[in-house]
Write a protein that holds these residues in place. Sequence first.
Motif, mmCIF file in Angstrom:
data_model
loop_
_atom_site.group_PDB
_atom_site.id
_atom_site.type_symbol
_atom_site.label_atom_id
_atom_site.label_comp_id
_atom_site.label_asym_id
_atom_site.label_seq_id
_atom_site.Cartn_x
_atom_site.Cartn_y
_atom_site.Cartn_z
ATOM 1 N N ILE A 99 37.881 49.466 46.952
ATOM 2 C CA ILE A 99 37.748 48.083 46.479
ATOM 3 C C ILE A 99 36.431 47.452 46.916
ATOM 4 N N ALA A 100 35.532 48.230 47.475
ATOM 5 C CA ALA A 100 34.240 47.681 47.898
ATOM 6 C C ALA A 100 33.438 47.224 46.691
ATOM 7 N N ARG A 119 30.009 38.160 34.172
ATOM 8 C CA ARG A 119 30.327 37.135 33.164
ATOM 9 C C ARG A 119 31.674 37.419 32.504
ATOM 10 N N ARG A 120 31.989 38.692 32.331
ATOM 11 C CA ARG A 120 33.247 39.071 31.681
ATOM 12 C C ARG A 120 34.406 39.175 32.673
ATOM 13 N N GLY A 121 34.142 38.833 33.926
ATOM 14 C CA GLY A 121 35.224 38.734 34.904
ATOM 15 C C GLY A 121 35.674 40.031 35.528
ATOM 16 N N VAL A 122 34.838 41.072 35.461
ATOM 17 C CA VAL A 122 35.188 42.331 36.126
ATOM 18 C C VAL A 122 34.689 42.227 37.562
ATOM 19 N N LEU A 123 35.570 41.813 38.461
ATOM 20 C CA LEU A 123 35.183 41.435 39.820
ATOM 21 C C LEU A 123 36.079 42.106 40.849
ATOM 22 N N THR A 124 35.492 42.489 41.963
ATOM 23 C CA THR A 124 36.249 43.043 43.077
ATOM 24 C C THR A 124 36.899 41.913 43.887
ATOM 25 N N PRO A 125 37.822 42.237 44.790
ATOM 26 C CA PRO A 125 38.553 41.192 45.514
ATOM 27 C C PRO A 125 37.695 40.241 46.331
ATOM 28 N N ASP A 126 36.541 40.679 46.818
ATOM 29 C CA ASP A 126 35.718 39.799 47.656
ATOM 30 C C ASP A 126 35.184 38.605 46.883
ATOM 31 N N GLY A 142 38.415 38.769 42.302
ATOM 32 C CA GLY A 142 38.955 39.590 41.228
ATOM 33 C C GLY A 142 39.942 40.627 41.721
ATOM 34 N N THR A 143 40.329 41.501 40.817
ATOM 35 C CA THR A 143 41.276 42.566 41.154
ATOM 36 C C THR A 143 40.730 43.950 40.804
ATOM 37 N N VAL A 179 34.288 48.313 38.356
ATOM 38 C CA VAL A 179 33.037 47.569 38.236
ATOM 39 C C VAL A 179 31.893 48.508 37.855
ATOM 40 N N THR A 180 31.874 49.671 38.467
ATOM 41 C CA THR A 180 30.814 50.638 38.156
ATOM 42 C C THR A 180 30.865 51.034 36.678
#
Length: 381
Positions: free
Chosen positions: A313-314, A348-355, A358-359, A365-366
């Motif tokens: 999840i990094a 912008r499309r909301g692909v985010l890690t928990p920090d 996001g989930t 993300v990669t």
Amino acid sequence: MQTSSRFPAPPAAPTVDAPRTLEIAAIPADGIGHDVVGAGREVVDALAAASGGRFSVNWTEYDWGSDYYAKHGVMMPADGREQVADKDAIFFGAVGWPTVPDHVSLWGLRLALCQGFDQWANIRPVQFLPGITSPLRAADEKDLDWIVVRENSEGEYSGFGGRNFAGRPDHQEFSVQSAVFSEYGSERIIRFAFELAMTRPRRKLSKVTKSNAQQHGMVLWDDVFDRVAADYPEVTTESVLVDAMAAKFVLKPGDLDVVVASNLHADVLSDLGSALAGSLGLASSANLNPERRFPSMFEPVHGSAPDIAGKGIANPLGAIGSAALMLEHLGLPEEAAAIHRAIEETTRRGVLTPDVGGTATTADVTRAVIDHLALVPAAVA
């Protein structure tokens, strides 16, 4: 370009006129360094595969770090620098693990490479990305974008000093830690910062100091800045005490453009800037040897994060952004710009890690960044 006889113009980035293979040393080191270096490599390899033969990458991975220390008693072999000295660049992860004292891991690997290769200019962009909520309310109202230029070879991290009288009773050992400010070291980073400011629309340079309390080293720093500033009348300058600059990062971030600071001050302030942008996981950096006598090293600013190591999840964006800085340094600016824009499209499309709220996983993300490269016309030269 304004230069003095002691500081000739650094070599330009190499141009890519024919198919070229980049020789890159990958050093994941510790913790999430393995996850994010792997992510950065995937993105660079995807660009290379889509480049139509314009460039390719030959990665050589080194197992140096805290696990290596557990086996050998050192963070890297004695000839470690010699092993990577002929590489085009070094792609670094993160250093530090609970089983190794922090000063041992830092000085045994990262600083050994930075100082051994005279990577004296550390560039740390502060990037406010779309889709990521900043704790700074002003981020919603202004287009915030600044760069911290860090003196990376001396100052407070020179390593001068020692500990003595450990045999005295009743805890009477003492230590001396000396900061070293040379006119040469100060001038080359200050001149570098002025040159960078000249490339930006606002042409503003903020100098961070603490000369009211450090009346020797930082007064020399101030004097050198004033002397070099005379060569750059087009650049607006200001001098700000480091404590006041910390407040300015929060209260007046729109007033910042290029910020030049000593080794310690820039280290702290750049972390503050990245936290204001949303997470240290977003922060990229370049440790440059501008003369190109040695390989430069590119790494995310964050640490090894033992608490999430191995969980997948990094946040890989700091490392992927660092890979973009690496490609730009190696003469591939279009590819670097493609990565930056793909990062923006991903957030912008909301692909985010928990920090950053996001989930998504590191792999999610990669993959999103790689997928969004196809949306960028400049992704392939």
